[in-house]
Design an enzyme around this catalytic site. Structure first.
Site, PDB file in Angstrom:
ATOM      1  CD  GLU A   1      17.156   8.847  57.316  1.00 51.89           C
ATOM      2  OE1 GLU A   1      18.060   8.105  56.507  1.00 51.89           O
ATOM      3  OE2 GLU A   1      17.513   8.947  58.384  1.00 51.89           O
TER       4      GLU A   1
ATOM      5  CD  GLU B   1      15.164   6.476  61.331  1.00 52.40           C
ATOM      6  OE1 GLU B   1      16.492   6.294  61.311  1.00 52.40           O
ATOM      7  OE2 GLU B   1      14.494   6.219  60.463  1.00 52.40           O
TER       8      GLU B   1
HETATM    9  C1  GLA Z   1      18.620   5.930  58.912  1.00 50.81           C
HETATM   10  C2  GLA Z   1      17.497   5.399  58.269  1.00 50.81           C
HETATM   11  C3  GLA Z   1      17.354   3.951  58.975  1.00 50.81           C
HETATM   12  C4  GLA Z   1      18.512   3.281  59.555  1.00 50.81           C
HETATM   13  C5  GLA Z   1      19.429   4.363  60.278  1.00 50.81           C
HETATM   14  C6  GLA Z   1      20.801   3.822  60.777  1.00 50.81           C
HETATM   15  O1  GLA Z   1      18.117   6.888  59.798  1.00 50.81           O
HETATM   16  O2  GLA Z   1      16.023   5.904  58.231  1.00 50.81           O
HETATM   17  O3  GLA Z   1      16.418   3.069  58.090  1.00 50.81           O
HETATM   18  O4  GLA Z   1      19.232   2.969  58.418  1.00 50.81           O
HETATM   19  O5  GLA Z   1      19.556   5.282  59.466  1.00 50.81           O
HETATM   20  O6  GLA Z   1      21.293   4.831  61.450  1.00 50.81           O
END
Ligand code: GLA
Length: 683
Positions: free
Chosen positions: A165, A323
């Site tokens: 991210e 994710e």
């Molecule tokens: C983001 C991050 C993860 C985690 C999630 C929690 O998507 O990429 O590492 O912290 O949030 O929701």
């Protein structure tokens, strides 16, 4: 084995890679480093039971691999890579650059981002680094090279997951090294400082610059910065973060040219710091993270919208949900667990909208560390838990859906334009209303279309519009001349356009298009607005067709030949046109001048669809049911029906249920909360 085609701009020709898994990809972020090695064998066994075939590994593990400057401990990573491979589980191996090691932050505190108030990010979190830090870049690329050389040939390796991210916690840096990069970016963009002055209108408040060296970052100021500068700063920030991704990718391509590369997007952030539609040209596979907001009663609508955006960025090709969560997250004010069936509906809605895999953050719920209360596939309670049982059941469903891999969501009849620059421009500097957000109306129109079973492709200005019957331009605050031309040409060639308030107001420099709003689209629409009348929070305005507006109204005049479909029925502007339409040869141009509520938008979209001949994917008998069709080139097609409602719904369908083989003829009942995927009889 199925393959997927990279559209990454650096590959001279489109390049095929093997698909990441046998069937739909299924798994999660796996952080074995949090656990004693004795747990790993159980992890693999539980993964196998759940049908997990892919994990994101090593995402935040830099400090455990490069244990001191230049000193690598590969032992544990070697062992888990082998163990996963032996267990038949593939790996998206992350370059661990999202979390710089403590020794690096201690030795080089200057790599950390600085906020607008001048505070440097302290150690103890993640993503602390500035993408403009040369020192950080040097260390990161050394780490990436070492990782690629170590595991480039490992049989478990499926894809590189660059960092994590990018921009989430390290967007918008205001440090000195960033200021240097910012000035270089401006110099490259404008060449002459006079061009920058013109673009920004810097004569206002006498801000005239005589050299690029005079330009500062938009640091904390008690008054407002110049909107042109702010928009360029957003573009610079996106480019700086993308630049880091590209630098990592260059190393990975050099060492492992046959391994695809991606990074996880957050298209839900509106506007976020990244222009993902632009970034998508640089990843081999679009991968998105999506988290439902527990307090949002329409969270499934946000999910559908974000999934369609991801597909648009992928150019309609399959993408990866890299994710999402099995249950609660840990970063909302109240972290709501998901209702029975909600996780499966969420996952399958992403698959319906073109994802060829679904992954979670994370595999096993942490007991320590700042995400200890974030849900996972194996919760604190262990495998004897509803969440894990649901994860196993979902794995079985996904295995049954393997035939959909490689199919595409059927091309929609309706396209919608969404643009990072436009959202960033609206967010830059004081505006007529702070209650209006760039993504509110696009998402609301998407929801209304979805409720009617009408598919929509979410595109970026500049994408090809041929073949669409209708085009929605919702609060597209910034429109370039090219965008205005494309929309006009679309309507002139028989397309039907729906443009809303706050579209086409500024050009690409964030300068207002003078002469009446919505400047870029006045001629096309046959309307002219001479003043905005935004509404206060909670205020509404009735329209004479029975619908209700809020947030926005404006004084609209229509030209000859523009039909008024609805007028404001009360208030200072009573009698003013609120919905208008003008014929453009075989096409038409409709204008909406207020924020209709949901029933109003559904009614508007229904009437628009009837007028333009836009049809639903399949006929459903009530709200709350999502219907999406995916099709293979050879004609095989799959109808996804996701019932979010509290009562049964029916949809017209003929075929065979992919999960249990049950035949459906004519009418399929989808129980409340259930999902059905039908392989359709040839249509
Ligand atoms: C983001 C991050 C993860 C985690 C999630 C929690 O998507 O990429 O590492 O912290 O949030 O929701």
């Amino acid at each position: 084995m199925t393959s997927f085609t990279s559209h990454s701009a650096d590959l001279a020709e489109h390049t095929a890679f093997p698909w990441l898994a046998d069937g739909l990809a299924y798994g999660g972020d796996y952080s074995p480093e949090q656990w004693p090695e004795a747990v790993w064998a159980e992890d693999v066994a539980l993964m196998q039971r759940a049908g997990v075939n892919l994990v994101n590994l090593g995402v935040f593990s830099w400090g455990l691999v490069e244990v001191a400057d230049g000193e690598f401990d590969w032992g544990w990573l070697d062992r888990i890579m082998d163990l996963l491979h032996d267990g038949g589980i593939g790996v998206n191996l992350a370059t661990p650059t999202a979390a710089p090691p403590t020794w690096l932050l201690q030795a080089h505190p200057e790599i950390a981002t600085v906020d607008a108030e001048g505070r440097r990010t302290a150690q103890g979190g993640r993503l602390a680094w500035s993408p403009s830090s040369a020192t950080f870049r040097r260390y990161a690329l050394r780490m990436v090279r070492a990782l690629a050389e170590r595991y480039g040939d490992h049989p478990a390796l499926r894809m590189w997951h660059v960092s994590n991210e990018l921009g989430n916690e390290n967007g918008r840096c205001y440090g000195e090294e960033t200021a240097v990069a910012w000035r270089e970016w401006l110099t490259a963009k404008y060449g002459e400082v006079a061009a920058m002055n013109d673009a920004w209108g810097s004569a206002f408040w006498g801000h005239r610059y005589t050299s690029f060296a005079q330009v500062e970052l938009p640091r904390h100021n008690r008054t407002q910065h110049n909107p042109g500068l702010l928009l360029d700063f957003e573009r610079f920030t996106s480019d700086a973060l993308l630049g880091h991704y590209l630098a990592e990718r260059a190393v990975l391509r050099e060492v492992t040219p046959a391994i695809p590369v991606t990074t996880n997007f957050m298209v839900q952030a509106n506007p976020g710091v990244a222009d993902y539609a632009r970034w998508a040209e640089e990843v081999d596979l679009v991968a998105n993270d999506h988290y439902t907001i527990g307090a949002d009663p329409h969270r499934e609508a946000d999910l559908a919208f974000c999934a369609d955006r991801s597909r648009g960025m992928a150019g309609g090709r399959p993408w990866l949900l890299i994710e999402h969560s099995t249950a609660a997250v840990n970063w909302q004010p109240v972290n709501r667990a998901k209702a029975p069936g909600e996780m499966a509906r969420n996952t399958l809605a992403h698959i319906a909208r073109g994802a060829d895999g679904a992954m979670f953050f994370q595999w096993r719920q942490s007991t320590a560390g700042s995400e200890q209360f974030h849900s996972a596939m194996v919760p604190h309670a262990g495998a004897d838990s509803q969440v894990y049982r649901d994860v196993v059941a979902l794995g079985a469903t996904l295995r049954a859906l393997a035939p959909v891999v490689g199919s595409r969501v059927e091309r929609a009849q309706v396209a919608m334009l969404l643009d990072h620059d436009a959202a960033a421009a609206w967010a830059s500097g004081p505006k007529p209303s702070s209650l209006v957000t760039a993504v509110d109306l696009p998402r609301a129109v998407h929801r209304a279309l979805t409720e009617l079973g009408i598919a929509v492709d979410v595109l970026r200005p500049g994408d090809a519009l041929d073949g669409y019957r209708a085009l929605v331009v919702p609060t597209l605050f910034l429109a370039t001349d090219a965008t205005a031309d494309a929309v006009r040409d679309f309507a002139a060639s028989g397309g039907h356009v729906l443009v809303t308030y706050l579209s086409g107001i500024v050009d690409e420099t964030n300068r207002v298009r003078a002469g009446g709003y919505p400047g870029a689209f006045c001629d096309l629409l046959g309307v002219r607005v001479d003043e905005f009348f935004p509404l206060f929070a909670g205020d509404t305005v009735a329209l004479d067709d029975g619908s209700t507006g809020s947030l926005w109204s404006e004084r609209v005049e229509v030209s000859d030949g523009t039909e008024v479909l609805a007028r404001l029925a009360e208030g200072d502007l009573a009698g003013t046109p609120a919905v208008t339409r003008r014929a453009t040869g075989a096409g038409s141009a409709t204008y909406l001048a207020t924020r209709l509520d949901h029933p109003g938008l559904v009614a508007l979209v229904r009437a628009f669809a009837a007028y333009t001949g836009v049809t639903a994917v399949a006929t459903v008998d009530g709200p709350g049911m999502e219907v999406v069709r995916r099709v293979h080139d050879d004609g095989r097609s799959f109808l996804f029906a996701i019932n979010h409602a509290a009562s049964d719904r029916t949809v017209a369908a003929n075929g065979r249920d992919l999960t249990d083989g049950t035949a459906t003829e004519g009418r399929l009942v989808v129980p409340a909360g259930a999902v059905r995927v039908i392989e359709e009889d040839p249509r």
